[in-house]
Motif scaffolding. Structure first.
Motif, short mmCIF file in Angstrom:
data_model
loop_
_atom_site.label_atom_id
_atom_site.label_comp_id
_atom_site.label_asym_id
_atom_site.label_seq_id
_atom_site.Cartn_x
_atom_site.Cartn_y
_atom_site.Cartn_z
N LEU A 208 -2.18 -9.45 0.21
CA LEU A 208 -1.28 -9.12 1.31
C LEU A 208 0.18 -9.43 0.97
O LEU A 208 1.08 -8.66 1.28
CB LEU A 208 -1.70 -9.87 2.57
N ALA A 209 0.42 -10.56 0.30
CA ALA A 209 1.79 -10.93 -0.07
C ALA A 209 2.36 -9.96 -1.09
O ALA A 209 3.52 -9.53 -0.98
CB ALA A 209 1.82 -12.35 -0.60
N VAL A 210 1.58 -9.57 -2.09
CA VAL A 210 2.05 -8.62 -3.11
C VAL A 210 2.28 -7.25 -2.48
O VAL A 210 3.28 -6.58 -2.75
CB VAL A 210 1.06 -8.54 -4.29
N GLY A 211 1.37 -6.83 -1.60
CA GLY A 211 1.55 -5.56 -0.89
C GLY A 211 2.81 -5.57 -0.04
O GLY A 211 3.56 -4.60 0.00
N GLY A 212 3.05 -6.67 0.64
CA GLY A 212 4.27 -6.80 1.44
C GLY A 212 5.52 -6.76 0.59
O GLY A 212 6.52 -6.14 0.96
N LEU A 213 5.47 -7.40 -0.58
CA LEU A 213 6.61 -7.38 -1.49
C LEU A 213 6.88 -5.97 -2.00
O LEU A 213 8.04 -5.55 -2.09
CB LEU A 213 6.35 -8.33 -2.66
N ILE A 214 5.84 -5.23 -2.33
CA ILE A 214 6.01 -3.85 -2.81
C ILE A 214 6.65 -2.99 -1.73
O ILE A 214 7.60 -2.25 -1.99
CB ILE A 214 4.65 -3.28 -3.27
N PHE A 215 6.15 -3.08 -0.49
CA PHE A 215 6.73 -2.29 0.60
C PHE A 215 8.16 -2.73 0.90
O PHE A 215 9.01 -1.89 1.22
CB PHE A 215 5.87 -2.39 1.86
N LEU A 216 8.46 -4.01 0.79
CA LEU A 216 9.82 -4.50 1.02
C LEU A 216 10.77 -3.93 -0.02
O LEU A 216 11.85 -3.43 0.32
CB LEU A 216 9.84 -6.02 1.00
N LEU A 217 10.40 -4.00 -1.29
CA LEU A 217 11.27 -3.47 -2.34
C LEU A 217 11.44 -1.96 -2.23
O LEU A 217 12.53 -1.43 -2.45
CB LEU A 217 10.71 -3.85 -3.72
N TRP A 218 10.36 -1.26 -1.88
CA TRP A 218 10.42 0.18 -1.69
C TRP A 218 11.36 0.53 -0.54
O TRP A 218 12.19 1.44 -0.64
CB TRP A 218 9.02 0.71 -1.45
N GLY A 219 11.28 -0.19 0.57
CA GLY A 219 12.15 0.05 1.71
C GLY A 219 13.60 -0.22 1.40
O GLY A 219 14.49 0.55 1.78
#
Length: 184
Positions: free
Chosen positions: A26-37
């Motif tokens: 969940l933390a890695v997925g959140g980081l990926i979406f944050l960087l993408w955004g």
């Protein structure tokens, strides 16, 4: 995307499943979406456009605010969102990927472009679809024969209206038509 990243980060911090792999996922997925955004937010066409204008931005903005705006939007398989603002000193063309500003003194020619797509099903003609474009050609400053071409999709009425608004810049090549066959 930034909001979606929060939906991943909050459960990663507060949810105790007993499996560390779930929280890490969940933390890695959140980081990926944050960087993408953040990348999408910083890489918008408007941001690039404003930074490319430099010192001319107040003049472009004044021309834009006093200009005539034509906007075109089509949804579906081949969606398009484009338009043109014809101001006194500057013309602004935009589509979903980029924004271009043109000094009206640099315009070499203006033309209308019609693309007619014919559709066939099992070898039988089933209809046609027309797309209308306004094409603007300009000479680059201090570069001799180099030219830049810009094309913006509009509806039939808008293409004619924009063409007439830029009429002082048009040449004898006023109309062109290309037929594209979709044989299926």
């Amino acid at each position: 995307m930034i909001t979606v990243s929060l939906l991943f980060f909050v459960p990663a911090v507060f949810l105790r499943t007993g499996l560390i792999e779930t929280n890490v996922f969940l933390a890695v997925g959140g980081l990926i979406f944050l960087l993408w955004g953040i990348a999408k937010l910083l890489n918008t066409p408007v941001r690039k456009f404003i930074s490319s204008c430099g010192d001319e931005l107040p003049y472009i903005e004044s021309s834009y605010l006093n200009g005539r705006m034509l906007s075109f939007k089509r949804n579906g398989e081949h969606s398009e969102n484009s338009g043109i603002n014809i101001g006194g000193n500057y013309t602004v063309l935009y589509n979903k990927d980029s924004i271009h500003v043109i000094d009206n003194k640099e315009i070499f020619s203006v033309g209308r472009y019609v693309l007619r797509k014919k559709y066939y099903g099992n070898g039988v003609y089933t209809g046609a679809y027309m797309e209308y474009y306004l094409s603007v050609t300009l000479k680059q400053r201090n570069s001799g024969d180099k030219v830049r071409n810009y094309r913006v999709q509009l509806n039939e009425f808008q293409a004619e209206m924009a063409y007439k608004a830029l009429a002082p810049y048009r040449t004898s090549a006023e109309y062109s038509e290309k037929i594209q066959h979709d044989v299926g």
